[in-house]
Scaffold this active site. Structure first.
Site, short mmCIF file in Angstrom:
data_model
loop_
_atom_site.label_atom_id
_atom_site.label_comp_id
_atom_site.label_asym_id
_atom_site.label_seq_id
_atom_site.Cartn_x
_atom_site.Cartn_y
_atom_site.Cartn_z
N GLU A 1 0.64 -1.21 -0.05
CA GLU A 1 0.12 0.03 -0.17
C GLU A 1 1.08 1.12 0.10
OE1 GLU A 1 -3.45 2.13 2.93
OE2 GLU A 1 -2.10 0.73 3.64
N HIS A 2 1.85 1.27 1.01
CA HIS A 2 2.68 2.48 0.92
C HIS A 2 4.06 1.79 0.55
CE1 HIS A 2 -0.68 4.80 3.05
NE2 HIS A 2 -0.52 3.75 3.96
#
Length: 458
Positions: free
Chosen positions: A353-354
């Site tokens: 995601e990040h």
């Protein structure tokens, strides 16, 4: 006192001068221990299972039959909160805004401006282009008429999520924005989140059990309007609800589950900063994923040793989350790759995601070329996850659980839809007439051919 690092059964053990052996966070070497690493994340690809999906379908059915009363009943059953109504009053909403401290309101308003700037820059525009003489194509871009925004709060308020999603819809030109939130024990919504969403441009606020509210937004009830798009993060049940909502013709972005981050760093990185970056995302909850990937054994050991010291400084609730994340059954890990290529292959498999890159410029350039799957990529030592979560203006509502291999984060681009445009001159129709004739005849659709013939030959 001498400190020795001993790798054993995927655990790094620290042996102090007194002979005591204590386990630290999980450390894996790839490719040698790829199987063990895969086992650690064996559940990661399944955001929700069939049992969860069946439960969500039952909730949708109950809301379809019972409407508002069904949502109140489901909220009592699953959230143990009794609701008098589902709609937050204007007086309560205005009270939430006025209750903000001057400093928090200033921060919220600046964050709103930054998110607006980013979403304006990303917003698609209508266009037309002549691609051949007499042949014009294009896209007409229009906002959704309405959108529902779900803002979870089980592990704490998410003011930032409210800002990012509501501003994305507002920037796109969505006319009606309905925000849904879980109720506090008093039957009302979190004050800061309500205030932030109102300042960002939300039109209506409803409260209730998450899946039930999403079912209401998908189908409509007396209190909750049916909307065209539904967006928001959450655990497996919320993700399943978004999937079901799409079967009702609602636009959504799938796979927005529990937080995950991955840091790729080399020996140029500061190990103390990296340790803090790992707990930055890990503190969201016990189901968070927080991973360091590096080719530097030295950096891996230093980060691991500092990690537990940093965790000890965290307040108790978040400390427990972090102890779970980096414990034997959590989704925290330090991965030592044999080389940069092996590291990038793992990152593409995980599809974080990040993603944060903290490395020399040449490796950074190679990473941006080789890494294809990540919700966001934060570059350099001065771009922490928290800056993207709050201040830069780019979205932090991003795909998790490998969904970044196919999906992107939620921005103004998701709040619009496209109608393709085509325009032909007589000459351009004449040019493609043989294609129409041959394909129409082969597909046994003579009226298709006739529709072109009558224009050209009468």
């Amino acid at each position: 006192m001498w400190v020795f690092f001993i790798l054993h059964d995927s655990f790094l053990f620290i042996k102090n001068g007194g002979g005591e052996m204590q386990s630290s966070s999980r450390i894996f070497k790839i490719p040698e221990q790829s199987k063990l690493l895969t086992e650690r994340f064996s559940s990661h690809k399944t955001l929700f299972d069939r049992e969860v999906l069946n439960g969500v379908l039952s909730i949708f059915d109950e809301v379809a039959v019972k409407g508002d009363e069904g949502i109140r009943s489901l909220t009592m059953r699953h959230d143990q909160v009794e609701l008098d109504g589902l709609i937050l009053s204007n007086d309560y909403i205005e009270g939430c805004v006025s209750s903000l401290s001057p400093s928090l309101r200033s921060a919220i308003e600046q964050a709103i401006r930054n998110v607006q700037d980013a979403n304006i820059a990303m917003l698609p525009k209508s266009w037309e282009k002549q691609i051949r003489p007499g042949t014009v194509i294009g896209e007409n871009v229009v906002p959704l008429d309405s959108a529902g925004i779900w803002i979870p709060a089980r592990k704490g308020p998410l003011v930032s999520t409210a800002i990012m999603l509501v501003v994305a819809a507002k920037t796109a030109g969505v006319k009606k924005i309905v925000v849904g939130m879980p109720p506090l024990k008093n039957g009302l919504g979190d004050q800061g989140t309500t205030a932030a969403a109102k300042l960002a441009g939300a039109d209506q606020f409803v409260i209730g059990n998450g899946v039930a509210v999403i079912a209401g937004l998908a189908q409509g009830t007396n209190s909750i309007p049916e909307v065209d798009g539904i967006y928001g993060p959450g655990p497996g049940g919320i993700a399943a609800a978004m999937s079901v909502a799409m079967t009702y013709g609602k636009k959504s972005v799938l796979g927005i589950g529990p937080t995950e981050c991955l840091i790729f760093a080399d020996e140029t990185a500061d190990p103390l900063i990296i340790a803090h970056d790992l707990i930055n995302e890990g503190e969201h909850g016990p189901d968070s994923s927080s991973i360091l990937v590096t080719t530097s054994v030295n950096l891996a050991h230093k980060v691991d040793a500092l990690l537990w010291k940093c965790i000890e400084e965290v307040e108790e609730k978040r400390k427990q989350y972090l102890q779970n994340v980096f414990g034997p059954k959590g989704k925290g890990a330090i991965v030592i790759a044999s080389d940069v290529g092996e590291a990038f292959e793992f990152i593409n498999w995980f599809a974080p995601e990040h993603l944060m890159l903290v490395c020399d410029k040449e490796t950074e350039k190679r990473a941006l070329t080789c890494i294809h799957h990540a919700g966001e990529i934060l570059i350099g030592e001065f771009t922490p996850f928290s800056a993207a979560n709050y201040g830069i203006g780019i979205t932090a509502v991003l795909p998790t659980n490998h969904f970044a291999r196919a999906f992107s984060g939620v921005t103004s681009k998701d709040m619009v839809k496209y109608s393709t445009i085509g325009r032909l001159s007589r000459e351009a129709l004449q040019e493609i007439h043989p294609i129409i004739k041959e394909m129409g005849n082969y597909e046994q659709l003579p009226c298709h051919v006739k529709a072109a013939d009558i224009r050209l030959f009468g």
